[in-house]
Write a protein that holds these residues in place. Structure first.
Motif, mmCIF file in Angstrom:
data_model
loop_
_atom_site.group_PDB
_atom_site.id
_atom_site.type_symbol
_atom_site.label_atom_id
_atom_site.label_comp_id
_atom_site.label_asym_id
_atom_site.label_seq_id
_atom_site.Cartn_x
_atom_site.Cartn_y
_atom_site.Cartn_z
ATOM 1 N N THR A 28 33.841 57.144 -33.558
ATOM 2 C CA THR A 28 33.759 57.057 -32.101
ATOM 3 C C THR A 28 33.729 55.591 -31.693
ATOM 4 O OG1 THR A 28 32.443 59.090 -32.145
ATOM 5 C CG2 THR A 28 32.528 57.880 -30.060
ATOM 6 N N VAL A 29 34.866 55.089 -31.278
ATOM 7 C CA VAL A 29 34.996 53.666 -30.962
ATOM 8 C C VAL A 29 34.020 53.238 -29.880
ATOM 9 C CG1 VAL A 29 36.549 51.953 -29.956
ATOM 10 C CG2 VAL A 29 37.385 53.496 -31.740
ATOM 11 N N ALA A 30 33.791 54.093 -28.910
ATOM 12 C CA ALA A 30 32.924 53.719 -27.789
ATOM 13 C C ALA A 30 31.523 53.343 -28.256
ATOM 14 C CB ALA A 30 32.850 54.874 -26.787
ATOM 15 N N GLU A 44 37.776 49.643 -34.450
ATOM 16 C CA GLU A 44 38.876 50.597 -34.502
ATOM 17 C C GLU A 44 38.373 51.938 -35.030
ATOM 18 O OE1 GLU A 44 42.438 49.327 -36.444
ATOM 19 O OE2 GLU A 44 42.312 47.275 -35.676
ATOM 20 N N ARG A 45 39.128 52.981 -34.762
ATOM 21 C CA ARG A 45 38.725 54.317 -35.183
ATOM 22 C C ARG A 45 39.225 54.614 -36.589
ATOM 23 N NH1 ARG A 45 40.391 59.734 -35.190
ATOM 24 N NH2 ARG A 45 38.707 61.191 -34.660
ATOM 25 N N TRP A 46 38.305 55.142 -37.424
ATOM 26 C CA TRP A 46 38.666 55.669 -38.741
ATOM 27 C C TRP A 46 37.722 56.820 -39.042
ATOM 28 C CZ3 TRP A 46 38.673 52.809 -44.150
ATOM 29 C CH2 TRP A 46 39.343 53.618 -45.070
ATOM 30 N N ASP A 47 38.240 58.031 -38.945
ATOM 31 C CA ASP A 47 37.464 59.235 -39.199
ATOM 32 C C ASP A 47 37.696 59.653 -40.647
ATOM 33 O OD1 ASP A 47 36.225 61.666 -39.326
ATOM 34 O OD2 ASP A 47 37.253 62.551 -37.605
ATOM 35 N N LEU A 48 36.680 59.534 -41.479
ATOM 36 C CA LEU A 48 36.842 59.830 -42.901
ATOM 37 C C LEU A 48 37.027 61.316 -43.181
ATOM 38 C CD1 LEU A 48 34.269 57.417 -44.579
ATOM 39 C CD2 LEU A 48 36.671 57.050 -44.032
ATOM 40 N N PRO A 53 45.898 58.135 -42.473
ATOM 41 C CA PRO A 53 45.713 56.922 -43.284
ATOM 42 C C PRO A 53 45.222 55.776 -42.410
ATOM 43 C CG PRO A 53 48.030 57.240 -42.804
ATOM 44 C CD PRO A 53 47.320 58.456 -42.274
ATOM 45 N N PHE A 54 44.649 54.773 -43.039
ATOM 46 C CA PHE A 54 44.153 53.612 -42.306
ATOM 47 C C PHE A 54 44.489 52.368 -43.121
ATOM 48 C CE2 PHE A 54 41.116 50.392 -41.046
ATOM 49 C CZ PHE A 54 41.044 50.555 -39.669
ATOM 50 N N ARG A 55 45.066 51.397 -42.454
ATOM 51 C CA ARG A 55 45.399 50.154 -43.125
ATOM 52 C C ARG A 55 44.936 48.972 -42.285
ATOM 53 N NH1 ARG A 55 49.661 53.561 -44.212
ATOM 54 N NH2 ARG A 55 50.161 53.818 -46.438
ATOM 55 N N ALA A 56 44.463 47.950 -42.960
ATOM 56 C CA ALA A 56 44.039 46.744 -42.248
ATOM 57 C C ALA A 56 44.087 45.571 -43.210
ATOM 58 C CB ALA A 56 42.620 46.912 -41.701
ATOM 59 N N GLY A 57 44.481 44.422 -42.694
ATOM 60 C CA GLY A 57 44.490 43.222 -43.516
ATOM 61 C C GLY A 57 43.119 42.578 -43.495
#
Length: 340
Positions: A28-30, A44-48, A53-57
């Motif tokens: 929940t980003v809020a 950022e949102r990432w719901d496990l 998929p989720f990618r980030a540098g």
């Protein structure tokens, strides 16, 4: 930081923000927006629990929320990014170590789920360094019921109906949770403590060669400790297992307050000598856990006074055990040591 704006995640974000730019993720980003503004982080949102998929540098990944399917672990290994996790109970840590070892990580994987984000193991390593080894390690935790706590902080209640393995005298044996009750002085407080399943009882024999490793827990309220032991004697943790009784189990201890003090005692013996240390964090249990996570991040990034490690490791494998008291003191954690 996965789960970066929960109770412990928020503490870690505040500790880490002066050192590194942060990306906070969660369902929940809020909920993370105020903390992101405070710390200068992105959110950022990432719901496990979802398949996306989720990618980030990023330079490193810290898991401060349960990762039941090892999604964060696998993503970090796949990306060649240093990874720290502070959330796993023993069985999940064992599985994570196996998953990581089979995948051959090119960046360090530090499974720092020992009590308080690995603080208990770090202090045990420091005492072992003074003694030249650690034949026995006894850890006694005083849980302050007045302290702030996240909902996941009492997840260990779900394990109190399951026997677990320990190492005693160099042999593996199975014990019952909340057994072997003792009274231990933790700081100024005599505290009744009983056995609990924690990962350091699995990792200390592997990493330090400890022949006997025991962790016990007690509570700031003697009545709460006695009530918990009474409920255990009635067999509640056996017949009250499963999702149906999850809320009832956790309600026995989950009543977060406005703040308290985190305390634990570590006793180490070797070669007929002994050392003891009491860890005190007036900022509370969430802060002390975040300090453990912060030191784990510094370890995998090689900013703790030693070069970055390789492979799968545990917090007690620190190459700078003599620096542990000073590293804790940097974050306001007191360590008083002496002979037992």
């Amino acid at each position: 930081m996965v789960g970066g704006y929960g109770t412990v995640g928020a503490e870690l974000a505040r500790l880490a923000a002066p050192s590194w730019p942060l990306l906070l993720t969660g369902r929940t980003v809020a909920r993370g927006e105020a903390l992101a503004e405070e710390t200068g982080a992105r959110v950022e949102r990432w719901d496990l629990t979802g398949p996306e998929p989720f990618r980030a540098g990023v330079r490193a990944v810290a898991g401060v929320v349960n990762d039941p399917d090892d999604r964060v672990l696998r993503a970090a290994i796949r990306g060649g990014v240093p990874y720290v996790d502070i959330t796993r109970w023993t069985a999940r840590l064992q599985r994570a170590a196996t998953v990581a070892a089979l995948r051959g990580p090119t960046a360090p994987v530090l499974l720092s789920s020992a009590w308080m984000g690995g603080v208990s193991s770090l202090v045990a390593a420091a005492l072992a360094e003074e003694l030249g080894g650690a034949e026995t390690v006894d850890i006694a935790v005083r849980w302050d019921l007045k302290d702030r706590a996240g909902a996941d902080s009492v997840e260990f209640m779900d394990r109190l109906g399951l026997d677990y393995e320990v190492t005693e005298g160099g042999q593996r044996r199975t014990v019952m949770p909340l057994s072997d009750v003792r009274r231990v002085r933790i700081g100024p407080h005599p505290t009744k403590v009983a056995r609990i399943d924690t990962p350091e009882q699995f990792t200390l024999p592997l990493a330090l060669g400890t022949a006997t490793a025991t962790t016990r827990i007690g509570f700031s309220s003697a009545a709460s400790t006695s009530s918990l032991l009474a409920v255990k004697r009635l067999g509640f943790f056996r017949w009250g297992r499963g999702e149906r009784f999850t809320s009832a189990r956790r309600a026995l201890l989950y009543a977060p307050g406005e703040g308290g003090t985190a305390r634990l005692r570590i006793d180490v013996t070797h070669g007929g000598r002994s050392r003891t240390a009491t860890v005190t964090d007036d900022a509370g249990q969430a802060h002390l856990t975040a300090v453990g996570a912060m030191l784990a991040l510094r370890r995998v990034l090689g900013t703790d006074g030693a070069g970055a490690p390789r492979g799968v490791l545990f917090p007690e494998m620190t190459p700078v055990p003599a620096r542990v008291p000073d590293l804790l003191a940097e974050y306001g954690v007191q360590l008083e040591s002496g002979t037992a």
